[in-house]
Design a protein around this motif. Structure first.
Motif, short mmCIF file in Angstrom:
data_model
loop_
_atom_site.label_atom_id
_atom_site.label_comp_id
_atom_site.label_asym_id
_atom_site.label_seq_id
_atom_site.Cartn_x
_atom_site.Cartn_y
_atom_site.Cartn_z
N PHE A 163 -6.74 -0.49 -1.60
CA PHE A 163 -5.72 -1.51 -2.67
C PHE A 163 -4.56 -1.10 -3.67
N VAL B 2 -5.59 -8.07 -5.45
CA VAL B 2 -4.00 -8.18 -4.46
C VAL B 2 -3.44 -9.63 -5.95
N HIS C 103 4.56 -7.54 0.47
CA HIS C 103 3.22 -7.50 1.46
C HIS C 103 2.85 -5.59 0.96
N HIS D 116 1.17 -5.35 -1.75
CA HIS D 116 -0.69 -4.84 -2.52
C HIS D 116 -1.12 -5.83 -1.42
N LYS D 117 -0.71 -6.06 -0.33
CA LYS D 117 -1.43 -6.28 0.93
C LYS D 117 -0.89 -5.69 2.72
N TRP E 279 -2.38 -4.00 4.46
CA TRP E 279 -3.23 -4.65 5.96
C TRP E 279 -2.88 -5.86 6.88
#
Length: 493
Positions: free
Chosen positions: A339, A418, A445, A447-448, A450
């Motif tokens: 994270f 997030v 993207h 902060h996330k 994946w």
């Protein structure tokens, strides 16, 4: 005859020193114990004792030891400018104070108060022993705006809610005007002391604190410059931007305050003066002072609850179903959770010995609510890695996030890492600084990662599980698990 004897005794005592025992008050300005020692008319002998025995498990942590070394060096230079040496001794304070009184013939020992449970017990023992031996012992307040026992609710009891506590503080008379630093000091002959270098407070192999040197200037002058710089430049942005870790909008005074290189009265009056001169907006300045108020509240809680650092203030949390997970704890400590905002905060902490306050809340919530790891584990890690590690602040803040302390966050408030990242680091600048393997990720993207499309990942040079870890937990599942655990505790209360 009585008058002659008294005059003779006073003359003899005037040649004997007052021991000035420095602790968490490493400054010359606004130092009540120093001013009282000077007012005695006797020579002053400044002393600092490195006591790793009295605190037990709460001996000064690694990062704070780095700060302590440089703060003592700065204080020693400031005293040298007054032709006064700082005597260093290491060991149990009770024995060393007794030894110094015997070696120097001191007739008094003055110090500024500390409020940790072990420090209060130690100081009471020392004060009683000195008085039994006919030695004057005086203590003073240099660390707080108001002594913990002077702020009570209408029932005469300690406060358990911050907002009510701070209103009560604001209703009291304002703190006294700060005392000036001495321009001269009559010093006493100094007994043998330790060399600061021999205490080995600085890391060597490896020197994990190397980057601290560019981030901080420990000492009274550094504290004064930081306060002045904040009031001159950032204070007007404080209320609006204080939660943005990507922006320099906070004072970063916390380590200077902990070590007493600056006092809260100095901060209070300097901020009030900036408001009066029109250099600081009232809304931002008062918000800044309210954070000084949270520090006061933390000391208030610790003073009235000796077990705050170790046990939940709300007793029902003693049965909370925490999970012991060494791998997850290590991933959190190293900033390898997957994270980005959490990892950025933990890496900032390791690199600088400090972390932005909003990010402290995010990483703490992740540890205790996403991972269900006991808050004491986070408290212990912060204790060893923060240059501003303060027992009252650390314990009160971790208990607040965990939901088991006074004025605690509602148990259902579980930060989504997030959303927190997107709200408070919208362009991803903070993450890019501390998680460089994500530097080329677009803000949409970062902060996330994946969830990023494959082509975005390729262009950014990111391979999950290789260049950057996959998330160690699914936040949605973890949130449901935490809510279930907290709701069961609530029903049992």
């Amino acid at each position: 005859m009585i008058e002659d004897f008294t005059a003779s005794k006073m003359a003899r005592d005037s040649d004997k020193p007052v021991l000035l025992w420095f602790r968490q008050d490493l400054r010359l300005a606004d130092n009540p114990a120093l001013c009282a020692a000077m007012a005695s008319g006797q020579p002053v002998l400044p002393v600092y004792i490195l006591d790793d025995e009295t605190p037990g498990a709460w001996r000064t942590g690694g990062a704070a030891r780095w700060w302590l070394h440089h703060s003592l060096a700065a204080l020693s230079r400031d005293l040298d400018a007054l032709s006064t040496p700082l005597v260093l001794r290491r060991g149990d304070s009770r024995q060393i104070i007794a030894d110094l009184v015997s070696e120097t013939g001191a007739t008094a020992v003055y110090w500024n108060r500390c409020y940790e449970p072990f420090a209060r017990k130690r100081d009471e023992t020392i004060k009683a022993a000195l008085k039994r031996d006919g030695i004057a012992a005086r203590s003073f307040n240099s660390a707080l705006l108001h002594e913990p026992w002077t702020v009570e609710n209408k029932a005469g009891e300690p406060f358990r809610v911050y907002s009510a506590f701070w209103r009560a503080c604001l209703a009291k008379d304002g703190p006294e005007t700060p005392l000036p630093a001495p321009e001269a000091l009559e010093s006493a002959p100094a007994p043998q002391g330790d060399r600061l270098a021999d205490w080995a407070l600085l890391p060597t192999v490896p020197n994990w604190a190397r980057s601290f040197e560019t981030a901080w200037t420990p000492g009274e002058a550094g504290a004064r410059d930081r306060l002045t710089g904040f009031l001159d430049a950032a204070v007007n942005r404080y209320k609006a931007e204080r939660d943005r870790p990507d922006i320099e909008a906070t004072s970063r005074l916390s380590p200077h305050l902990h070590f007493g290189e600056i006092g809260p009265r100095q901060i209070w009056h300097a901020t009030q003066a900036a408001m009066a001169a029109g250099g600081a907006s009232e809304a931002s300045a008062l918000k800044f002072l309210s954070e000084v108020g949270w520090r006061e509240f933390a000391h208030h809680l610790l003073y009235h609850n000796d077990t705050l650092p170790d046990h939940p203030l709300r007793p029902e949390f003693a049965d909370f179903p925490w999970h012991e997970n060494g791998d997850a704890l290590a991933a959190w400590q190293r900033g390898r959770t997957g994270f980005p905002i959490v990892d950025a905060g933990m890496r900032e902490l390791w690199a600088t010995g400090w972390m932005h306050n909003r990010v402290r809340m995010i990483v703490a919530s992740f540890l205790v609510k996403d991972l269900l790891i006991p808050w004491q584990e986070g408290e212990a890690w912060f204790w060893d890695t923060l240059v501003d590690a303060d027992l009252a602040n650390n314990a009160a803040s971790w208990q607040w996030v965990a939901g088991c302390g006074a004025d605690a966050a509602p148990y259902f408030r579980i930060f989504n890492p997030v959303l927190q990242g997107e709200k408070f680091d919208p362009d991803g600048a903070y993450v890019r600084r501390w998680v460089p393997e994500l530097a080329k990720m677009p803000a949409s993207h970062i902060h996330k990662p994946w969830l990023a499309p494959d082509d975005v990942m390729r262009q950014a040079g990111v391979t999950l599980g290789e260049t950057y870890p996959t998330p160690i937990v699914d936040h949605g599942t973890a949130r449901d698990r935490a809510l279930d655990a907290f709701s069961r505790i609530k029903k049992a209360a």
